[in-house]
Design an enzyme around this catalytic site. Structure first.
Site, PDB file in Angstrom:
ATOM      1  N   PHE A 236       0.813  -1.226   0.000  1.00 34.43           N
ATOM      2  CA  PHE A 236       0.000   0.000   0.000  1.00 34.43           C
ATOM      3  C   PHE A 236       0.842   1.269   0.000  1.00 34.43           C
ATOM      4  O   PHE A 236       0.412   2.309   0.479  1.00 34.43           O
ATOM      5  CB  PHE A 236      -0.968   0.035   1.190  1.00 34.43           C
ATOM      6  CG  PHE A 236      -1.740  -1.247   1.408  1.00 34.43           C
ATOM      7  CD1 PHE A 236      -2.224  -1.976   0.336  1.00 34.43           C
ATOM      8  CD2 PHE A 236      -1.996  -1.724   2.687  1.00 34.43           C
ATOM      9  CE1 PHE A 236      -2.930  -3.157   0.526  1.00 34.43           C
ATOM     10  CE2 PHE A 236      -2.693  -2.901   2.887  1.00 34.43           C
ATOM     11  CZ  PHE A 236      -3.165  -3.619   1.805  1.00 34.43           C
ATOM     12  N   GLY A 506       1.884  -0.337 -12.210  1.00 37.19           N
ATOM     13  CA  GLY A 506       2.516  -1.633 -12.356  1.00 37.19           C
ATOM     14  C   GLY A 506       1.962  -2.471 -13.487  1.00 37.19           C
ATOM     15  O   GLY A 506       2.720  -3.028 -14.292  1.00 37.19           O
ATOM     16  N   ALA A 507       0.667  -2.591 -13.561  1.00 37.02           N
ATOM     17  CA  ALA A 507       0.061  -3.504 -14.539  1.00 37.02           C
ATOM     18  C   ALA A 507       0.362  -3.049 -15.970  1.00 37.02           C
ATOM     19  O   ALA A 507       0.833  -3.833 -16.793  1.00 37.02           O
ATOM     20  CB  ALA A 507      -1.440  -3.592 -14.308  1.00 37.02           C
ATOM     21  N   ILE A 612      -9.434  -4.094 -19.644  1.00 36.54           N
ATOM     22  CA  ILE A 612      -9.309  -4.877 -18.419  1.00 36.54           C
ATOM     23  C   ILE A 612      -8.652  -6.206 -18.768  1.00 36.54           C
ATOM     24  O   ILE A 612      -9.177  -6.993 -19.541  1.00 36.54           O
ATOM     25  CB  ILE A 612     -10.698  -5.082 -17.769  1.00 36.54           C
ATOM     26  CG1 ILE A 612     -11.279  -3.714 -17.370  1.00 36.54           C
ATOM     27  CG2 ILE A 612     -10.602  -6.004 -16.558  1.00 36.54           C
ATOM     28  CD1 ILE A 612     -10.418  -2.879 -16.432  1.00 36.54           C
ATOM     29  N   ASN A 614      -7.849  -8.757 -16.824  1.00 34.84           N
ATOM     30  CA  ASN A 614      -8.415  -9.933 -16.164  1.00 34.84           C
ATOM     31  C   ASN A 614      -9.548  -9.438 -15.271  1.00 34.84           C
ATOM     32  O   ASN A 614      -9.287  -8.783 -14.253  1.00 34.84           O
ATOM     33  CB  ASN A 614      -7.326 -10.641 -15.348  1.00 34.84           C
ATOM     34  CG  ASN A 614      -7.841 -11.870 -14.624  1.00 34.84           C
ATOM     35  OD1 ASN A 614      -9.021 -11.964 -14.270  1.00 34.84           O
ATOM     36  ND2 ASN A 614      -6.955 -12.819 -14.394  1.00 34.84           N
ATOM     37  N   GLY A 687      -6.068  -0.269  -9.487  1.00 35.63           N
ATOM     38  CA  GLY A 687      -6.113  -0.563  -8.054  1.00 35.63           C
ATOM     39  C   GLY A 687      -6.391   0.661  -7.203  1.00 35.63           C
ATOM     40  O   GLY A 687      -7.256   0.634  -6.332  1.00 35.63           O
ATOM     41  N   GLU A 688      -5.666   1.719  -7.458  1.00 31.87           N
ATOM     42  CA  GLU A 688      -5.836   2.896  -6.603  1.00 31.87           C
ATOM     43  C   GLU A 688      -7.119   3.654  -6.936  1.00 31.87           C
ATOM     44  O   GLU A 688      -7.714   4.302  -6.072  1.00 31.87           O
ATOM     45  CB  GLU A 688      -4.607   3.806  -6.731  1.00 31.87           C
ATOM     46  CG  GLU A 688      -3.360   3.107  -6.195  1.00 31.87           C
ATOM     47  CD  GLU A 688      -2.112   3.951  -6.284  1.00 31.87           C
ATOM     48  OE1 GLU A 688      -1.233   3.770  -5.436  1.00 31.87           O
ATOM     49  OE2 GLU A 688      -1.986   4.772  -7.202  1.00 31.87           O
TER      50      GLU A 688
HETATM   51 MO1  MOS Z   1       1.351   3.083  -4.062  1.00 28.01          MO
HETATM   52  S1  MOS Z   1       0.887   4.267  -2.454  1.00 28.01           S
HETATM   53  O1  MOS Z   1       2.406   3.990  -5.029  1.00 28.01           O
HETATM   54  O2  MOS Z   1       1.999   1.661  -3.428  1.00 28.01           O
END
Ligand code: MOS
Length: 727
Positions: A236, A506-507, A612, A614, A687-688
């Site tokens: 996180f 990341g993805a 998307i 997955n 995610g965020e």
């Molecule tokens: Mo995020 S707060 O960049 O892991």
């Protein structure tokens, strides 16, 4: 060569369950502190933390600890010069007598057993000189900043003029508290010095930042540090760069001449590591009578140690809504609390908690539906940059409309406090969400094996997000394999450098790296098939076909594996448009008029995040974010002891995160979009985004239920109970 991966692939885009799931549910995934077999026999390290927030250590008495049973080594902060601070760290992790925050690490005790190390650590006697000028008071710092009059003709003064000229005005202040990551897996490292290198088995989101950070802190070359972090029990943002566990374990292992394992005890995590700093946010929204925003001002004050980023709550505002006149200001107040740094959608998560209540308040003032008010003020350009940039793909209004329709927004009660079911007031609320979606250079290596299987290697991490699965899907799609035929290896600094898991980049970034590595492998295969044009090859069912000839991939690699490595250069700075993700969140709550307790009854998110990859792992990301949003709205607050300067509720018993019983059915809808600017997969992070805006949707629902407007998170029952109707 480019390969168009279509919209819905054979493997990519399919709802695949996590490939590493069985390891996790059977307890066999190797989390850092459990990896007893990776090195030689490990000694156990236990940390000693400063018990003051600011000052200096006069002396440390370690004789009794040294003589305690089982003790093999003690390293104290007085044994060395202050260790350098790496690029991403703000507070010093170790070294020197000066204390800059509560529970800064000051020693490690290494012993044969955990109990011996812990009891010896308790024998260390520290004499401090406390700095009485330490400052922990954000309210006082904010008051000073807010009371300063803007200079004439300054941006602030010109904005104030535009705001005062607006036909309808809202000027309100909102507060978000300090928050802590509270991941399940604590910070933990095993360190071993072997063959002239420091090996660290640890829990980290960004392997290359970690490697560079450890090297800098310990005065090593990056290639003298080996990092391995295949599984992470939540990060996180707390595990983006080195923390004291890694540095202490390394120093302890060196002193003891043996591998050392150290897991940070839960009660020290909140003060020793980083947190999201509290904010005090002033929102000024001016509109014309029709509800078009003419002036939009967002100023926020947050605390940080000197040189830190603090929580920048204002950055998204001019990117989210269009306004003739925009003014933002990120005020950093230097406080002597522990390190404020990235946590769960840093910036937007806190900023939207305020902005999206303000938008709700303004819609009410205007007599407009909050969905409509947002829709008519949707931005097309990023106005936060010096040169206005168009968004590559932006479907925020569609999120709003789809959400309103699916949630049944039209049927809601519009009079606050007027819908009651027995003891409970029922309310509905919504909020918009914005989160940047950067893409960064990322590399990968793919290795076609003699048995036809494929190995994928990159230092990308899986922090519980599904990286193993989507990277496997990407490679399987590219080479005509099944997901089960791909072995994905992550989290090791010997693998090609990816961006890592951060900033919801990341993805998109790491799949781009795997994509280009697979393109390179296809080109190599084309060469081996007699220099056929690579784009004429058809990969299917473990074979490759060219000019009427079909060859099993296994045959091609029969003489030895075929390896390709490549780096995707997609870089945000080179993209002429702005990349972002958007969402609309809707929530239904009940408020108990007797106790003031808020329960969330229903949640819906509609997300615009490109392709998307997955639907299962993407949905899991979003519902996880929504759970964090419930915590932000209702329970999570790190309470500052303003006398001693530390977070008092430093464990999971008193820092309350939502549990299963707090979470209702959650619905997530993804718009079927693709963003052509977002790398070869046209996919963005998600995610965020799942967290951004959620807390405000809940706060707005609580207002709709009760008629009580709380502008100070979290919405605990004490802020409501006096103003609720009789039972
Ligand atoms: Mo995020 S707060 O960049 O892991």
């Amino acid at each position: 060569m480019t390969i168009d991966l279509g919209k819905r692939g054979r493997v990519l885009g399919q709802p695949k369950t996590r490939v590493e799931g069985p390891l996790k549910v059977s307890g066999t995934a190797g989390y850092a502190a459990d990896r007893h077999q990776v090195s030689g026999p490990q000694l156990i390290g236990y940390p000693v933390m400063a018990q003051i927030a600011k000052g200096r250590i006069r002396s440390m008495g370690i004789e009794a600890a040294k003589a305690a049973p089982g003790v093999r080594a003690i390293v104290t902060t007085l044994d060395m010069q202050p260790l350098p601070i790496s690029k991403h760290n703000v507070a010093r992790l170790f070294g020197g007598a000066d204390i800059h925050h509560f529970q800064q690490a000051i020693a490690i005790v290494v012993a044969d057993s955990f109990e011996q190390a812990r009891s010896a650590a308790a024998l260390i006697d520290v004499d401090y000189r406390v700095d009485r000028k330490a400052d922990f008071d954000l309210e006082a710092a904010h008051e000073k900043i807010a009371s300063a009059k803007p200079r004439p003709m300054s941006k602030a003064a010109r904005f104030a003029k535009a705001f005062e000229a607006a036909e309808v005005q809202l000027d309100q202040t909102y507060r978000t508290p300090d928050q802590s990551h509270m991941m399940m897996e604590p910070f933990a490292s095993i360190a071993e010095w072997r063959d002239g290198k420091l090996h660290l088995w640890t829990s980290n989101q960004m392997i290359n930042w970690m490697r560079g950070g450890v090297a800098k802190t310990l005065g090593l070359k990056p290639d003298e540090v080996v990092i391995d972090s295949p599984y992470i029990g939540g990060g996180f943002g707390g595990k983006l760069f080195p923390r004291a566990d890694a540095i202490l374990a390394a120093l302890g292992a060196k002193a003891a001449g043996r591998p050392v394992r150290l897991a940070m005890p839960r009660p020290v995590l909140m003060n020793n590591t980083t947190h999201r700093s509290a904010t005090i946010q002033r929102l000024r929204i001016g509109t014309d009578r029709d509800g078009r925003i003419t002036a939009l001002g967002h100023e926020a004050t947050t605390g940080t140690l000197p040189g830190g980023p603090g929580e920048n709550a204002v950055d998204q505002t001019p990117r989210f809504y269009a306004a003739k006149k925009v003014f933002t200001q990120h005020n950093k107040a230097e406080l002597d609390l522990p390190e404020s740094n990235a946590m769960r959608a840093p910036g937007e998560a806190a900023g939207l908690m305020a902005l999206e209540i303000a938008m709700d308040e303004m819609a009410e003032k205007l007599g407009l539906d909050p969905v409509e008010f947002r829709a008519i003020n949707d931005a097309t350009h990023d106005a936060a940059l010096p040169i206005k940039r168009r968004f590559s793909d932006r479907n925020f209004v569609e999120c709003l409309r789809r959400g309103a329709e699916v949630f049944g927004w039209e049927q809601r009660n519009r009079t606050p406090g007027a819908l009651r079911e027995g003891r409970h007031l029922i309310g509905h609320g919504m909020a918009g969400a914005y989160r940047g979606a950067p893409i960064f250079p990322s590399a990968a290596r793919v290795r076609l094996q003699p048995d036809g299987r494929l190995i994928v290697e990159t230092d990308m991490t899986d922090i519980g997000t599904g990286s193993y699965t989507i990277l496997g899907q990407t490679a399987a799609e590219m080479l005509g394999l099944e997901l089960e035929q791909v072995d994905v290896r992550l989290g090791n600094s010997d693998f090609p450098v990816s961006f890592g898991s951060g900033g919801q980049a990341g993805a998109a970034s790491s799949t781009a790296g795997v994509y280009v590595a697979c393109v390179a492998l296809r080109e190599e295969i084309a060469r081996r098939l007699g220099n056929v044009p690579p784009d004429e090859l058809v990969f299917d069912a473990g074979t490759v076909a060219s000019k009427g000839r079909t060859v099993p991939l296994a045959d091609l690699a029969a003489e030895g594996e075929i390896v390709a490595e490549q780096k995707a250069g997609w870089n945000l700075r080179q993209i002429p448009t702005q990349l972002a993700t958007f969402a609309a969140h809707f929530a239904e709550v009940s408020v108990d008029v007797a106790t003031g307790e808020v329960r969330v009854r229903r949640m819906l998110a509609v997300c615009d995040a490109g392709r998307i990859m997955n639907p299962i792992t993407a949905r899991s990301q979003v519902i996880g974010g929504m759970v964090m949003g419930v915590g932000a709205a209702l329970t999570e607050a790190a309470e500052v002891d303003t006398d001693k300067g530390f977070f008092a509720n430093h464990d999971l018993a008193s820092y309350e995160v939502p549990v299963h019983a707090d979470i209702p059915d959650q619905e997530v809808i993804f718009l079927d979009t693709e963003d052509a600017a977002a790398g070869p997969l046209r996919a963005k992070g998600v995610g965020e985004l799942g967290l951004c805006g959620v807390a405000a949707a809940i706060a707005n629902a609580v207002y709709n239920a009760t008629g009580v407007r709380v502008r100070d998170y979290p919405l605990t029952l004490d802020k409501l109970i006096d103003q609720l109707p009789p039972v």
